[in-house]
Design a protein around this motif. Sequence first.
Motif, short mmCIF file in Angstrom:
data_model
loop_
_atom_site.label_atom_id
_atom_site.label_comp_id
_atom_site.label_asym_id
_atom_site.label_seq_id
_atom_site.Cartn_x
_atom_site.Cartn_y
_atom_site.Cartn_z
N ILE A 185 -5.17 -0.08 9.04
CA ILE A 185 -5.92 -1.32 9.07
C ILE A 185 -6.97 -1.21 7.96
O ILE A 185 -7.80 -0.31 7.97
N LEU A 186 -6.89 -2.10 6.99
CA LEU A 186 -7.84 -2.12 5.89
C LEU A 186 -8.86 -3.23 6.12
O LEU A 186 -8.59 -4.20 6.83
N HIS A 187 -10.02 -3.10 5.51
CA HIS A 187 -10.98 -4.19 5.56
C HIS A 187 -11.80 -4.20 4.28
O HIS A 187 -11.83 -3.22 3.52
N MET A 188 -12.44 -5.35 4.02
CA MET A 188 -13.30 -5.46 2.86
C MET A 188 -14.67 -4.91 3.20
O MET A 188 -15.29 -5.31 4.20
N LEU A 192 -14.89 -3.77 -1.79
CA LEU A 192 -13.71 -2.93 -1.95
C LEU A 192 -12.81 -3.00 -0.72
O LEU A 192 -13.28 -3.24 0.40
N LEU A 193 -11.54 -2.76 -0.94
CA LEU A 193 -10.59 -2.65 0.16
C LEU A 193 -10.64 -1.21 0.65
O LEU A 193 -10.32 -0.27 -0.10
N THR A 194 -11.05 -1.01 1.89
CA THR A 194 -11.24 0.34 2.41
C THR A 194 -10.52 0.52 3.74
O THR A 194 -10.14 -0.45 4.40
N LEU A 195 -10.35 1.77 4.11
CA LEU A 195 -9.66 2.10 5.36
C LEU A 195 -10.60 1.91 6.54
O LEU A 195 -11.70 2.47 6.57
N ARG A 196 -10.17 1.13 7.53
CA ARG A 196 -10.93 0.94 8.77
C ARG A 196 -10.40 1.85 9.87
O ARG A 196 -11.15 2.54 10.54
#
Length: 282
Positions: A185-188, A192-196
């Motif tokens: 699940i990625l999030h802003m 940046l697009l980062t790992l959640r």
Amino acid sequence: MSVAIVTDSSSRLPATLLDEHAILQVPLYLKTEDGVEYAEGVDDVPSDVISSMKVTTSGANLGDLKRAYAQAWEASEGDGVVAVHMSRRLSGTWSAARLAAEEMDGRVRVVDSRSVGISLGLTTMAAAQAAEAGGSRDAVYETAVRAAATAESMLCVQALDNLRRSGRISAASHLLGSALAIKPILHMSDGLLTLRERHRTSTKAIAKMLDAAVELAGDDAVTIGVQHCQNPELADAVLAQVTERVENVTSTIVVDLGAVLGIHVGPGAVGVTLGYGLAPLS
């Protein structure tokens, strides 16, 4: 007249909304391995390019931005222009936009949405609604900045290959692991697009994404955007599940991520975005 709004094709706003709210859109670009270039939102892009290993993408170019800003300034009849673009940390579009704005002698203000996809789209819509309500250029700019700061955006991807090739995920990408079964699940976060989170199955990842969306929405009035990459059935199912659980939904929108964004996240991706402070979308 009113302040004119410009965005780029990564906003994923449908043509009906762009036309209704007189939002000008500049294209992002992609080029195939045999040198064929496509302008997103202008040219018909073959659906299979998303799975190609050798397609490159690029942001909005300076010439397109200059023309769009000049057209928007004329349409505003002197009220000014607010341009809302994808995160400066994901693309050169924002830098090109700043250069184009500098040539407009202060008539254009550029917003870094700190996002991409329908999160950018909802920030753009917040700006358009503020302009239609009679806001000044600076007031519309501040509305867009607030909308960008409060938006929440998450995305589940089905495979990691596109993400690894794209280079558009933060330094935390090593946490994705090497196992093909990992479903992140990625999030802003901070542009940046980062790992959640990461999970072993798509079903679990999507369920956790929905739980997070419901918790983030709380009792606030929210606009819910669902975006997907060539997976409309799953997008519809996600929208149905999240709207059933969120109490105060102002309006909803479902969009395809398109070719340029799709190349970076891969087929099958689906995500949920929450926008705050918007009037119902029409």
